[in-house]
Design a protein around this motif. Structure first.
Motif, PDB file in Angstrom:
ATOM      1  N   GLY A   1      -7.794 -19.908  -1.716  1.00 54.88           N
ATOM      2  CA  GLY A   1      -7.304 -18.612  -2.186  1.00 54.88           C
ATOM      3  C   GLY A   1      -7.818 -18.372  -3.588  1.00 54.88           C
ATOM      4  O   GLY A   1      -9.006 -18.394  -3.824  1.00 54.88           O
ATOM      5  N   HIS A   2      -6.911 -18.111  -4.518  1.00 57.99           N
ATOM      6  CA  HIS A   2      -7.142 -17.978  -5.951  1.00 57.99           C
ATOM      7  C   HIS A   2      -7.660 -16.607  -6.390  1.00 57.99           C
ATOM      8  O   HIS A   2      -7.171 -16.045  -7.349  1.00 57.99           O
ATOM      9  N   SER A   3      -8.645 -16.048  -5.709  1.00 59.95           N
ATOM     10  CA  SER A   3      -9.261 -14.798  -6.178  1.00 59.95           C
ATOM     11  C   SER A   3      -8.538 -13.545  -5.682  1.00 59.95           C
ATOM     12  O   SER A   3      -8.885 -12.441  -6.094  1.00 59.95           O
ATOM     13  N   HIS A   4      -7.569 -13.708  -4.782  1.00 59.64           N
ATOM     14  CA  HIS A   4      -6.820 -12.586  -4.194  1.00 59.64           C
ATOM     15  C   HIS A   4      -7.730 -11.681  -3.363  1.00 59.64           C
ATOM     16  O   HIS A   4      -7.460 -10.492  -3.202  1.00 59.64           O
ATOM     17  N   ASP A   5      -8.792 -12.220  -2.830  1.00 62.35           N
ATOM     18  CA  ASP A   5      -9.780 -11.441  -2.079  1.00 62.35           C
ATOM     19  C   ASP A   5     -10.090 -12.168  -0.779  1.00 62.35           C
ATOM     20  O   ASP A   5     -10.829 -13.150  -0.775  1.00 62.35           O
ATOM     21  N   SER A   6      -9.513 -11.695   0.334  1.00 56.57           N
ATOM     22  CA  SER A   6      -9.780 -12.365   1.602  1.00 56.57           C
ATOM     23  C   SER A   6     -11.263 -12.244   1.944  1.00 56.57           C
ATOM     24  O   SER A   6     -11.879 -11.199   1.741  1.00 56.57           O
ATOM     25  N   ALA A   7     -11.825 -13.342   2.427  1.00 59.03           N
ATOM     26  CA  ALA A   7     -13.255 -13.363   2.724  1.00 59.03           C
ATOM     27  C   ALA A   7     -13.560 -14.484   3.709  1.00 59.03           C
ATOM     28  O   ALA A   7     -12.873 -15.499   3.747  1.00 59.03           O
ATOM     29  N   PHE A   8     -14.598 -14.260   4.494  1.00 61.84           N
ATOM     30  CA  PHE A   8     -15.054 -15.245   5.473  1.00 61.84           C
ATOM     31  C   PHE A   8     -16.498 -15.601   5.160  1.00 61.84           C
ATOM     32  O   PHE A   8     -17.359 -14.725   5.093  1.00 61.84           O
ATOM     33  N   TYR A   9     -16.752 -16.898   4.923  1.00 64.58           N
ATOM     34  CA  TYR A   9     -18.093 -17.375   4.585  1.00 64.58           C
ATOM     35  C   TYR A   9     -18.606 -18.306   5.680  1.00 64.58           C
ATOM     36  O   TYR A   9     -17.910 -19.226   6.096  1.00 64.58           O
TER      37      TYR A   9
END
Length: 198
Positions: free
Chosen positions: A133-141
């Motif tokens: 988490g940490h960045s408050h930005d959901s993302a899929f890599y």
């Protein structure tokens, strides 16, 4: 096994309560795991370097209602670490920095280096799936490259390396469902309260 992964709650009762209700409605058999930053530290990062000996109530946004919601295991986030730093208390010492579950690695994410546009610069993990988490930005890599996703639609994981930012509970009411048996990840989002116009 199913896991409901939630992070970056930052002491927000309303958003945390909404996400936990959504998990109960959509994945009641899932084991809930926190990805850290459960609490919000009232002291900023720079000021924290020169402060010590504060009472817990002075250092952390806190309410009994919120604390009662925290009935699940979690890793430790940077907010918990800062609260311990400024209080001298070991309140969150028992929270691990890293958890491993069914081929997945769980960490808050503040341990990574981040690019200026908030892309994590994490090294290769041993596990094929890396949740953070940490960045408050959901993302899929996938293989380090950001890929698109649709909330509520499972993503089938193959034998590759994946990084999954589960997003933030606070503000966005995001969470992630990991099914280790089916090898799927599903980004989820609890409904926001509608604001009434007057």
């Amino acid at each position: 096994m199913k896991y409901a992964l939630i992070g970056d709650l930052h002491s927000c009762f309303e958003d945390t309560n909404a996400v936990l209700k959504h998990i109960n409605e959509t994945a009641e058999d899932a084991t809930i795991i926190g990805l850290g930053d459960l609490f919000e530290c009232k002291i900023g990062k720079k000021r924290a370097k020169n402060i010590s000996g504060l009472a817990f109530e002075e250092a952390a946004e806190h309410s009994e209602h919120f604390s009662n919601l925290l009935q699940f295991p979690s890793v430790r986030g940077n907010q918990e670490e800062r609260i311990m730093q400024v209080t001298g208390l070991h309140t969150f010492q028992e929270l691990p920095e890293i958890l491993n579950i069914d081929g997945a690695h769980i960490i808050h994410g503040h341990q990574f280096k981040w690019s200026l546009d908030w892309k994590p610069l994490f090294s290769e993990a041993k596990q094929s799936v890396f949740f953070f988490g940490h960045s408050h930005d959901s993302a899929f890599y996938k293989k380090g490259k950001r890929k698109s996703f649709t909330y509520g639609k499972p993503i089938q994981l193959k034998e590759k390396k994946y990084g999954v930012n589960v997003g933030a509970v606070i503000g966005s009411r995001e969470w992630c469902l990991y099914d280790s048996t089916a090898r799927t990840v599903t980004f989820m989002k609890a409904r926001q309260m509608k604001k009434h116009s007057s």
